[in-house]
Design an enzyme around this catalytic site. Structure first.
Site, PDB file in Angstrom:
ATOM      1  N   GLU A  76       0.822  -1.218   0.000  1.00 35.57           N
ATOM      2  CA  GLU A  76       0.000   0.000   0.000  1.00 35.57           C
ATOM      3  C   GLU A  76       0.852   1.263   0.000  1.00 35.57           C
ATOM      4  OE1 GLU A  76      -2.932   0.239   3.084  1.00 35.57           O
ATOM      5  OE2 GLU A  76      -4.234  -1.220   2.114  1.00 35.57           O
ATOM      6  N   HIS A 135       8.625 -26.680  -0.823  1.00 39.54           N
ATOM      7  CA  HIS A 135       8.063 -27.818  -1.532  1.00 39.54           C
ATOM      8  C   HIS A 135       6.910 -27.401  -2.444  1.00 39.54           C
ATOM      9  CE1 HIS A 135      10.450 -30.592   1.002  1.00 39.54           C
ATOM     10  NE2 HIS A 135      10.425 -29.548   1.803  1.00 39.54           N
ATOM     11  N   LYS A 190     -13.298   0.821  -2.064  1.00 43.78           N
ATOM     12  CA  LYS A 190     -14.326   1.028  -1.033  1.00 43.78           C
ATOM     13  C   LYS A 190     -15.494   1.833  -1.600  1.00 43.78           C
ATOM     14  CE  LYS A 190     -11.441   0.918   3.166  1.00 43.78           C
ATOM     15  NZ  LYS A 190     -10.946   1.651   4.332  1.00 43.78           N
TER      16      LYS A 190
HETATM   17  O1  PA5 Z   1      -3.819   1.126   5.540  1.00 42.73           O
HETATM   18  C1  PA5 Z   1      -4.965   1.469   5.369  1.00 42.73           C
HETATM   19  O2  PA5 Z   1      -5.309   2.637   5.547  1.00 42.73           O
HETATM   20  C2  PA5 Z   1      -6.081   0.500   4.993  1.00 42.73           C
HETATM   21  O3  PA5 Z   1      -5.643  -0.721   4.529  1.00 42.73           O
HETATM   22  C3  PA5 Z   1      -6.952   0.298   6.212  1.00 42.73           C
HETATM   23  O4  PA5 Z   1      -6.177  -0.178   7.261  1.00 42.73           O
HETATM   24  C4  PA5 Z   1      -8.107  -0.657   5.985  1.00 42.73           C
HETATM   25  O5  PA5 Z   1      -8.778  -0.344   4.804  1.00 42.73           O
HETATM   26  C5  PA5 Z   1      -9.087  -0.575   7.149  1.00 42.73           C
HETATM   27  O6  PA5 Z   1      -9.564   0.734   7.296  1.00 42.73           O
HETATM   28  P1  PA5 Z   1     -10.307   1.231   8.579  1.00 42.73           P
HETATM   29  O7  PA5 Z   1      -9.423   1.071   9.754  1.00 42.73           O
HETATM   30  O8  PA5 Z   1     -10.635   2.648   8.291  1.00 42.73           O
HETATM   31  O9  PA5 Z   1     -11.539   0.380   8.728  1.00 42.73           O
END
Ligand code: PA5
Length: 434
Positions: free
Chosen positions: A287, A308, A422
């Site tokens: 990310e 394996h 989302k």
């Molecule tokens: O790193 C990030 O921002 C995302 O991967 C969030 O952690 C994930 O989408 C969960 O989001 P939230 O904590 O707002 O529910």
């Protein structure tokens, strides 16, 4: 040194890394002076010092309450709101934590929900929590993510039927933004105990906030030591001199390898407890760096099992990968291979050798083979798998990730791709305003 790093098998020459020195230095200044892209989310850099001490004391009180009253703790969250706590839990707890006798375990069983939309998973969770004293920690920074929100509604409904509305409220702890989002509104209305995810810490950098600390404390992890290790990392890896900073060396080598066409980094472990550290690491790097048409694809394998299955491809497939192995020094209280009179399995040649010793030979044999197959190998060593070292390792990876992202030329702290999915999902489900 509790955490070590060497790149002697990376096929990178020292002068190549030296060329990156000014760029790494610039990245260091951008991060520490909070002047780089996304710096409004760089609060994790000094979090081990600046965290809210009063809130941490309250977290321990709530953690003790969960320890005494709960038989099962359900952690509801997805992505950065669960991968870090799961990684630390799996690394430091008993390998079969949820299955061992309650008297031996001493702390509640821990299950992670809200990280998928599988009907089967939820039906199965109801079997697990039947007739148990259940507490819930619902975690969402935005407070609006669909998966944990749906899970929370389902679990809350179930708990209200079992315990009644008032008692249910006492069993729910919300970890979310300090003022906005649906979860915050709900928590306020229902009067849940609430912990805050700081504004300047993004989801994937949040394991050392209440996001990770509350569930980990409740299952008996020494969070003081975890924070202490991370703090040690914060000091050690804030050294701007690249030659003295292994996090910056790791960041630089990754970028050099990427420029040479090594587009895939595989995080390797030889310890099943580290599988989820790999999952957390994949989110952190994927990310943070995967944007603007750039990025190294982060993958992970669990050796020796995956030797394996994936060993062939790594050894002999397309040469676009490099490996980063996490190696833990063998334990003193290790199990040894016993002598067998008949020796029908032919194993007497390793009698008296410990499993750790054999595991280490598996690593060395694999390293030789993969280097021979022209796979650059980076090695991270850890003298013991304990809270202190895992805390320090978390900080090592976070720091290296931010520097690597800046060297690559991206904002390592946003995630427009995740937001896009989302929003599309909200639209497809018919949510108002999308
Ligand atoms: O790193 C990030 O921002 C995302 O991967 C969030 O952690 C994930 O989408 C969960 O989001 P939230 O904590 O707002 O529910």
């Amino acid at each position: 040194m509790s955490i070590g790093f060497n790149y002697q098998h990376s096929f990178i020459k020292d002068h190549e890394l030296k060329f990156l020195k000014p760029i790494i230095n610039e990245a260091h200044i951008m991060l520490h002076d909070k002047k780089g892209p996304g710096s409004e989310f760089a609060g994790w850099v000094d979090l081990t010092e600046s965290y809210d001490k009063d809130e941490y004391e309250r977290l321990k009180i709530v953690g003790e309450m969960i320890k005494s009253n709960a038989q099962v703790l359900l952690v509801i969250g997805i992505g950065g709101s669960y991968l870090g706590s799961r990684a630390v839990f799996e690394a430091l707890s008993h390998s079969f934590y949820n299955s061992i006798d309650e008297n031996k375990r001493k702390t509640p069983q821990l299950y992670f929900v809200g990280n998928n939309l599988s009907p089967k998973y939820y039906k199965d969770i109801f079997d697990v929590i039947e007739n148990k004293e259940v507490y819930v920690n619902v975690i969402s920074k935005s407070g609006t993510t669909t998966e944990p929100a749906v899970a929370f509604r389902i679990i809350k409904d179930h708990m209200e039927k079992v315990y009644g509305k008032e008692e249910t409220k006492k069993r729910i702890i919300a970890t979310t933004d300090k003022e906005k989002g649906a979860l915050k509104t709900l928590a306020q209305k229902e009067g849940y105990e609430t912990f805050v995810i700081p504004d300047d810490v993004g989801g994937r950098f949040s394991v050392l906030t209440p996001v990770g600390l509350l569930p980990l404390y409740a299952v008996g992890i020494d969070t003081d030591k975890l924070l202490q290790g991370a703090h040690e990392g914060a000091i050690e890896y804030s050294n701007p001199v690249m030659e003295e900073n292994i996090a910056y060396q790791y960041a630089g080598i990754r970028q050099i390898l990427s420029k040479k066409g090594k587009d895939i980094e595989i995080l390797v472990n030889y310890e099943p407890g580290l599988q989820y550290l790999g999952e957390w690491w994949k989110q952190l790097y994927g990310e943070s760096e995967g944007k603007d048409g750039k990025g190294i694809f982060p993958a992970s394998v669990n050796f020796t099992a995956d030797l394996h299955s994936m060993g062939q491809l790594i050894q002999d497939g397309k040469r676009n990968i490099f490996e980063t192995s996490i190696i833990i020094e063998p334990d003193d209280e290790d199990i040894q291979v016993m002598e067998d009179e008949d020796n029908l399995d032919g194993l007497n040649y390793i009698k008296g050798k410990s499993l750790g010793y054999i595991n280490d030979k598996a690593f060395q044999g694999t390293l030789l083979a993969h280097v021979d197959g022209n796979v650059p190998n980076l090695i991270i060593t850890m003298d013991k798998m304990n809270e202190y070292n895992i805390g320090k390792l978390i900080y090592f990876f976070e720091k290296a990730c931010a520097i690597s992202g800046y060297v690559q030329g991206v904002n390592p702290f946003d995630q427009p791709g995740v937001e896009a999915y989302k929003k599309n999902m909200f639209k497809l489900l018919g949510k108002e305003g999308y």
